[in-house]
Scaffold this motif. Structure first.
Motif, mmCIF file in Angstrom:
data_model
loop_
_atom_site.group_PDB
_atom_site.id
_atom_site.type_symbol
_atom_site.label_atom_id
_atom_site.label_comp_id
_atom_site.label_asym_id
_atom_site.label_seq_id
_atom_site.Cartn_x
_atom_site.Cartn_y
_atom_site.Cartn_z
ATOM 1 N N HIS A 249 -23.336 42.710 -4.559
ATOM 2 C CA HIS A 249 -22.319 42.606 -5.606
ATOM 3 C C HIS A 249 -21.071 41.956 -5.039
ATOM 4 O O HIS A 249 -20.317 42.583 -4.312
ATOM 5 N N VAL A 250 -20.874 40.682 -5.363
ATOM 6 C CA VAL A 250 -19.713 39.946 -4.872
ATOM 7 C C VAL A 250 -18.918 39.401 -6.047
ATOM 8 O O VAL A 250 -19.443 39.208 -7.138
ATOM 9 N N THR A 251 -17.649 39.164 -5.794
ATOM 10 C CA THR A 251 -16.781 38.519 -6.771
ATOM 11 C C THR A 251 -16.181 37.287 -6.111
ATOM 12 O O THR A 251 -16.108 37.201 -4.889
ATOM 13 N N THR A 252 -15.746 36.349 -6.912
ATOM 14 C CA THR A 252 -15.103 35.146 -6.381
ATOM 15 C C THR A 252 -13.603 35.402 -6.325
ATOM 16 O O THR A 252 -12.982 35.683 -7.347
ATOM 17 N N LEU A 253 -13.031 35.319 -5.124
ATOM 18 C CA LEU A 253 -11.584 35.493 -4.965
ATOM 19 C C LEU A 253 -10.863 34.172 -5.192
ATOM 20 O O LEU A 253 -9.875 34.103 -5.919
ATOM 21 N N THR A 254 -11.307 33.141 -4.523
ATOM 22 C CA THR A 254 -10.849 31.768 -4.736
ATOM 23 C C THR A 254 -12.081 30.897 -4.517
ATOM 24 O O THR A 254 -13.130 31.392 -4.119
ATOM 25 N N GLU A 255 -11.948 29.616 -4.750
ATOM 26 C CA GLU A 255 -13.103 28.752 -4.566
ATOM 27 C C GLU A 255 -13.541 28.768 -3.108
ATOM 28 O O GLU A 255 -12.756 28.490 -2.198
ATOM 29 N N GLY A 256 -14.783 29.157 -2.882
ATOM 30 C CA GLY A 256 -15.331 29.213 -1.538
ATOM 31 C C GLY A 256 -15.144 30.541 -0.836
ATOM 32 O O GLY A 256 -15.667 30.742 0.254
ATOM 33 N N ALA B 118 -14.846 36.964 2.374
ATOM 34 C CA ALA B 118 -15.791 36.303 3.275
ATOM 35 C C ALA B 118 -16.077 34.882 2.822
ATOM 36 O O ALA B 118 -15.834 34.519 1.674
ATOM 37 N N LYS B 119 -16.583 34.113 3.772
ATOM 38 C CA LYS B 119 -17.059 32.761 3.491
ATOM 39 C C LYS B 119 -18.459 32.645 4.078
ATOM 40 O O LYS B 119 -18.782 33.285 5.071
ATOM 41 N N VAL B 120 -19.247 31.797 3.462
ATOM 42 C CA VAL B 120 -20.601 31.537 3.937
ATOM 43 C C VAL B 120 -20.660 30.088 4.385
ATOM 44 O O VAL B 120 -20.289 29.180 3.636
ATOM 45 N N HIS B 121 -21.122 29.888 5.633
ATOM 46 C CA HIS B 121 -21.288 28.533 6.167
ATOM 47 C C HIS B 121 -22.777 28.258 6.297
ATOM 48 O O HIS B 121 -23.517 29.070 6.850
ATOM 49 N N THR B 122 -23.212 27.104 5.808
ATOM 50 C CA THR B 122 -24.613 26.700 5.912
ATOM 51 C C THR B 122 -24.725 25.615 6.976
ATOM 52 O O THR B 122 -24.026 24.595 6.908
ATOM 53 N N PHE B 123 -25.598 25.843 7.952
ATOM 54 C CA PHE B 123 -25.816 24.882 9.033
ATOM 55 C C PHE B 123 -26.809 23.796 8.579
ATOM 56 O O PHE B 123 -27.472 23.932 7.552
ATOM 57 N N HIS B 124 -26.898 22.733 9.379
ATOM 58 C CA HIS B 124 -27.756 21.596 9.014
ATOM 59 C C HIS B 124 -29.228 21.980 8.889
ATOM 60 O O HIS B 124 -29.974 21.354 8.159
ATOM 61 N N ASP B 125 -29.666 23.034 9.579
ATOM 62 C CA ASP B 125 -31.068 23.454 9.494
ATOM 63 C C ASP B 125 -31.325 24.427 8.341
ATOM 64 O O ASP B 125 -32.440 24.910 8.170
ATOM 65 N N GLY B 126 -30.295 24.730 7.567
ATOM 66 C CA GLY B 126 -30.449 25.633 6.428
ATOM 67 C C GLY B 126 -30.092 27.076 6.716
ATOM 68 O O GLY B 126 -30.027 27.894 5.803
ATOM 69 N N SER B 127 -29.885 27.410 7.984
ATOM 70 C CA SER B 127 -29.480 28.775 8.310
ATOM 71 C C SER B 127 -28.052 28.996 7.819
ATOM 72 O O SER B 127 -27.274 28.047 7.688
ATOM 73 N N THR B 128 -27.720 30.247 7.518
ATOM 74 C CA THR B 128 -26.401 30.552 6.966
ATOM 75 C C THR B 128 -25.724 31.636 7.789
ATOM 76 O O THR B 128 -26.370 32.513 8.355
ATOM 77 N N LEU B 129 -24.412 31.540 7.808
ATOM 78 C CA LEU B 129 -23.574 32.496 8.520
ATOM 79 C C LEU B 129 -22.496 32.994 7.561
ATOM 80 O O LEU B 129 -21.761 32.198 6.981
ATOM 81 N N LEU B 130 -22.424 34.300 7.383
ATOM 82 C CA LEU B 130 -21.373 34.918 6.584
ATOM 83 C C LEU B 130 -20.383 35.557 7.549
ATOM 84 O O LEU B 130 -20.787 36.280 8.467
ATOM 85 N N ILE B 131 -19.105 35.251 7.366
ATOM 86 C CA ILE B 131 -18.047 35.870 8.162
ATOM 87 C C ILE B 131 -17.064 36.497 7.192
ATOM 88 O O ILE B 131 -16.585 35.839 6.269
ATOM 89 N N GLY B 132 -16.780 37.776 7.386
ATOM 90 C CA GLY B 132 -15.867 38.484 6.501
ATOM 91 C C GLY B 132 -14.759 39.184 7.256
ATOM 92 O O GLY B 132 -14.933 39.578 8.404
ATOM 93 N N ARG B 133 -13.641 39.328 6.599
ATOM 94 C CA ARG B 133 -12.484 40.042 7.151
ATOM 95 C C ARG B 133 -11.969 41.005 6.096
ATOM 96 O O ARG B 133 -11.986 40.719 4.910
ATOM 97 N N THR B 134 -11.454 42.125 6.565
ATOM 98 C CA THR B 134 -10.955 43.138 5.643
ATOM 99 C C THR B 134 -9.667 42.678 4.968
ATOM 100 O O THR B 134 -8.825 42.023 5.591
ATOM 101 N N ILE B 135 -9.562 42.996 3.687
ATOM 102 C CA ILE B 135 -8.340 42.689 2.932
ATOM 103 C C ILE B 135 -7.852 43.953 2.225
ATOM 104 O O ILE B 135 -7.257 43.894 1.162
ATOM 105 N N ASP B 136 -8.118 45.096 2.843
ATOM 106 C CA ASP B 136 -7.693 46.375 2.272
ATOM 107 C C ASP B 136 -6.190 46.439 2.012
ATOM 108 O O ASP B 136 -5.748 47.056 1.066
ATOM 109 N N ALA B 137 -5.423 45.797 2.861
ATOM 110 C CA ALA B 137 -3.959 45.892 2.750
ATOM 111 C C ALA B 137 -3.435 45.389 1.422
ATOM 112 O O ALA B 137 -2.429 45.903 0.931
ATOM 113 N N ILE B 138 -4.114 44.429 0.805
ATOM 114 C CA ILE B 138 -3.591 43.889 -0.461
ATOM 115 C C ILE B 138 -4.371 44.365 -1.672
ATOM 116 O O ILE B 138 -3.915 44.185 -2.785
ATOM 117 N N MET B 139 -5.535 44.930 -1.480
ATOM 118 C CA MET B 139 -6.373 45.280 -2.624
ATOM 119 C C MET B 139 -6.231 46.742 -3.041
ATOM 120 O O MET B 139 -6.920 47.181 -3.933
#
Length: 152
Positions: free
Chosen positions: A106-113, A130-151
């Motif tokens: 269950h994700v929501t869009t905060l801003t584009e991307g 978080a953002k998701v990066h897709t590599f040239h071979d199709g593998s994906t990497l999700l990197i997320g950071r906490t935003i509790d301070a503003i939410m």
């Protein structure tokens, strides 16, 4: 005494004072809302920039983008940093590394991307961007950071 109060309430000076009080209160509320919203959006932009920086660092640290190098990097970073989330998977969806067992459903869009989601981390449910990066071979990497301070 009651006659004086009624006369004062009907006077133009009372009506003007009431009008300016309402206008000032409305202006203060609008200013407060815009300052809050601007601060929240600015924090999300800073979080996005930090995630973009992390992705760029991974791309430069793993020059030939071998999955083993990326896995090593993620395993080191996911235990060292403060409140990061990592999830690395193949193009087929097989988990390779990270401190998340799966991608959040269950994700929501905060801003584009940039996506937002709630995740149980260190025995507390936290809000992440978080953002998701897709590599040239199709593998994906999700990197997320906490935003509790503003939410909250």
């Amino acid at each position: 005494m009651t006659q004086i109060s009624r006369t004062y309430a009907k006077s133009s000076s009372f009506k003007m004072a009431l009008l300016f009080t309402v206008l000032l209160g409305t202006s203060a509320a609008m200013l407060g809302y815009f300052l809050y919203d601007f601060g929240q959006q600015n924090f999300i932009r800073e979080t996005e920039a930090a995630i973009d920086n992390e992705i760029a660092h991974i791309l430069s640290a793993t020059k030939d983008l071998q999955a083993a190098q990326i896995i090593d990097y993620i395993e080191q970073k996911s235990t060292a940093d403060q409140h990061p989330l990592y999830y690395f998977q193949t193009a087929n969806g097989k988990r390779l590394a990270g401190n998340m067992p799966h991608i959040p459903h269950h994700v929501t869009t905060l801003t584009e991307g940039v996506i937002g989601f709630r995740w149980l981390y260190e025995h507390q449910e936290r809000q992440f961007a978080a953002k998701v990066h897709t590599f040239h071979d199709g593998s994906t990497l999700l990197i997320g950071r906490t935003i509790d301070a503003i939410m909250q």
